[in-house]
Design an enzyme around this catalytic site. Structure first.
Site, mmCIF file in Angstrom:
data_model
loop_
_atom_site.group_PDB
_atom_site.id
_atom_site.type_symbol
_atom_site.label_atom_id
_atom_site.label_comp_id
_atom_site.label_asym_id
_atom_site.label_seq_id
_atom_site.Cartn_x
_atom_site.Cartn_y
_atom_site.Cartn_z
ATOM 1 N N GLY A 1 0.293 5.372 -4.462
ATOM 2 C CA GLY A 1 -0.184 6.732 -4.785
ATOM 3 C C GLY A 1 0.200 7.913 -3.785
ATOM 4 O O GLY A 1 0.443 9.081 -4.144
ATOM 5 N N ARG A 2 0.246 7.640 -2.499
ATOM 6 C CA ARG A 2 0.851 8.520 -1.425
ATOM 7 C C ARG A 2 2.365 9.140 -1.863
ATOM 8 O O ARG A 2 2.556 9.896 -1.640
ATOM 9 C CB ARG A 2 0.405 7.998 -0.212
ATOM 10 C CG ARG A 2 -1.044 7.649 0.234
ATOM 11 C CD ARG A 2 -1.011 7.371 2.048
ATOM 12 N NE ARG A 2 -1.988 7.173 2.228
ATOM 13 C CZ ARG A 2 -2.576 5.841 2.282
ATOM 14 N NH1 ARG A 2 -1.649 4.882 1.667
ATOM 15 N NH2 ARG A 2 -3.867 5.626 2.588
ATOM 16 N N ARG A 14 0.204 9.530 -9.553
ATOM 17 C CA ARG A 14 0.108 8.305 -9.164
ATOM 18 C C ARG A 14 0.797 7.245 -10.067
ATOM 19 O O ARG A 14 1.145 6.343 -9.137
ATOM 20 C CB ARG A 14 -1.371 7.916 -8.889
ATOM 21 C CG ARG A 14 -2.316 8.780 -7.941
ATOM 22 C CD ARG A 14 -3.851 8.215 -7.809
ATOM 23 N NE ARG A 14 -3.784 6.930 -7.506
ATOM 24 C CZ ARG A 14 -3.771 6.429 -6.138
ATOM 25 N NH1 ARG A 14 -3.729 7.144 -5.091
ATOM 26 N NH2 ARG A 14 -3.923 4.872 -6.277
ATOM 27 N N HIS A 28 3.450 3.721 -8.679
ATOM 28 C CA HIS A 28 3.226 2.227 -9.192
ATOM 29 C C HIS A 28 4.550 1.790 -9.943
ATOM 30 O O HIS A 28 5.056 0.579 -9.623
ATOM 31 C CB HIS A 28 2.023 1.944 -10.225
ATOM 32 C CG HIS A 28 0.614 2.360 -9.532
ATOM 33 N ND1 HIS A 28 0.191 1.937 -8.213
ATOM 34 C CD2 HIS A 28 -0.326 3.160 -10.058
ATOM 35 C CE1 HIS A 28 -0.932 2.178 -7.985
ATOM 36 N NE2 HIS A 28 -1.206 3.009 -9.191
ATOM 37 N N LEU A 80 11.972 -20.551 -3.545
ATOM 38 C CA LEU A 80 10.972 -19.668 -3.174
ATOM 39 C C LEU A 80 9.602 -19.810 -4.047
ATOM 40 O O LEU A 80 9.901 -19.763 -5.180
ATOM 41 C CB LEU A 80 11.393 -17.982 -3.218
ATOM 42 C CG LEU A 80 10.225 -17.198 -2.927
ATOM 43 C CD1 LEU A 80 9.963 -17.039 -1.423
ATOM 44 C CD2 LEU A 80 10.797 -15.805 -3.138
ATOM 45 N N ARG A 95 -6.076 -2.578 7.707
ATOM 46 C CA ARG A 95 -7.162 -3.243 7.272
ATOM 47 C C ARG A 95 -6.557 -4.405 6.582
ATOM 48 O O ARG A 95 -5.566 -4.593 6.194
ATOM 49 C CB ARG A 95 -7.954 -2.539 6.400
ATOM 50 C CG ARG A 95 -8.449 -1.033 6.674
ATOM 51 C CD ARG A 95 -9.493 -0.325 5.725
ATOM 52 N NE ARG A 95 -8.503 0.026 4.466
ATOM 53 C CZ ARG A 95 -7.835 0.981 4.346
ATOM 54 N NH1 ARG A 95 -7.758 1.801 5.302
ATOM 55 N NH2 ARG A 95 -7.253 1.185 3.106
ATOM 56 N N LEU A 96 -7.618 -5.467 6.353
ATOM 57 C CA LEU A 96 -7.051 -6.746 5.671
ATOM 58 C C LEU A 96 -7.489 -6.680 4.233
ATOM 59 O O LEU A 96 -7.149 -7.341 3.410
ATOM 60 C CB LEU A 96 -7.731 -8.003 6.246
ATOM 61 C CG LEU A 96 -7.520 -8.256 7.558
ATOM 62 C CD1 LEU A 96 -8.233 -9.446 8.309
ATOM 63 C CD2 LEU A 96 -5.842 -8.542 7.610
ATOM 64 N N ASP A 121 0.708 -1.272 -0.090
ATOM 65 C CA ASP A 121 0.036 0.134 0.038
ATOM 66 C C ASP A 121 0.900 1.263 0.114
ATOM 67 O O ASP A 121 1.950 1.306 0.349
ATOM 68 C CB ASP A 121 -0.788 0.135 1.334
ATOM 69 C CG ASP A 121 -2.066 1.012 1.076
ATOM 70 O OD1 ASP A 121 -2.256 1.443 -0.007
ATOM 71 O OD2 ASP A 121 -3.023 1.065 1.915
#
Length: 240
Positions: free
Chosen positions: A20-21, A30, A34, A128, A192-193, A17
């Site tokens: 964008g911030r 934005r 990414h 992995l 949050r999930l 997350d």
């Protein structure tokens, strides 16, 4: 690095997350966030290998992300396409087994083909397991698993008479064959999930960092793992 660590989580899941911030803080569009976030994906894979984490799952694109502006979604799909083009050879060299979790059939055909190619070319690798959740929603995953169980029940009456248990159901989820995450990391300080691995995260330890995803590097993953190692895990104990 791996030799200095003990009690390594078998499976680390990350909600990436803050792209964008990160861009907003720098006066950038934005999409620049990414693009910067792709570098952190590469670094997370490399760090997971060095630490000795067996399974890494990154939440890249949720079903809700389709609601974002069309231009942003288009850039995200383009970045995924470019990432697969550029990284498949590296994943093979690193011994990484690649998997895509979600309703992949709704993604652009070109992306679907490259995802299939990446899965096939890395299928024999075992350093992995690297999962990317794409067009993913946990409630949808659970519903898909229920539909599969109901189909199974048509030819196996025992399922409705006690044979259906948590282990059987888990093998109908997108993460079938993998251990549930021991550690969930979420960047950008959010708590949050976000409809991510709801079944699988039932007993996971949660680590929140205020760093935005493009600023999340190898040392940050190591810090999260070390924090996890200090915890006393209690499965189902809510009394402390």
């Amino acid at each position: 690095m791996g030799a200095t660590l003990s009690k390594i989580p078998r499976h680390v899941a990350i909600i990436m997350d803050g792209n964008g911030r990160w861009a907003q803080q720098r006066g950038l569009p934005r999409v620049a966030g990414h693009r910067a976030g792709v570098k952190s994906v590469r670094e997370a894979v490399k760090a997971a290998i060095e630490i000795g984490i067996p399974v890494l799952t990154l939440y890249a694109f949720s079903q809700e992300n389709w609601k974002r502006p069309k231009e942003e979604v288009s850039v995200l799909m383009s970045l995924l396409d470019h990432f697969l083009d550029k990284e498949i050879k590296n994943l093979v060299k690193q011994g990484v087994r690649f998997r895509a979790l979600g309703r992949i059939e709704a993604l652009p055909v070109k992306v679907q083909k490259k995802l299939t190619e990446a899965v096939e070319k890395t299928a024999a690798n075992n350093t992995l397991v690297f999962n990317i959740a794409l067009n993913y929603g946990s409630r949808t995953e659970i519903l898909d698993a229920v539909r599969e169980v109901l189909q199974d029940a048509q030819s196996n009456a025992a399922l409705m008479n006690g044979a259906l248990d948590e282990a059987y159901f888990s093998e109908r989820l997108y993460t079938r064959g993998l251990p549930d995450p021991d550690l969930l990391i979420r960047t950008s300080g959010e708590m949050r999930l976000s409809n991510f691995l709801l079944w699988q995260l039932s007993y996971a330890e949660i680590y929140i960092t205020k760093k935005n995803w493009p600023d999340f590097h190898k040392q940050d993953l190591l810090k999260a793992v070390r924090d996890y190692q200090k915890r006393e895990r209690r499965f189902g104990d809510v009394h402390g």
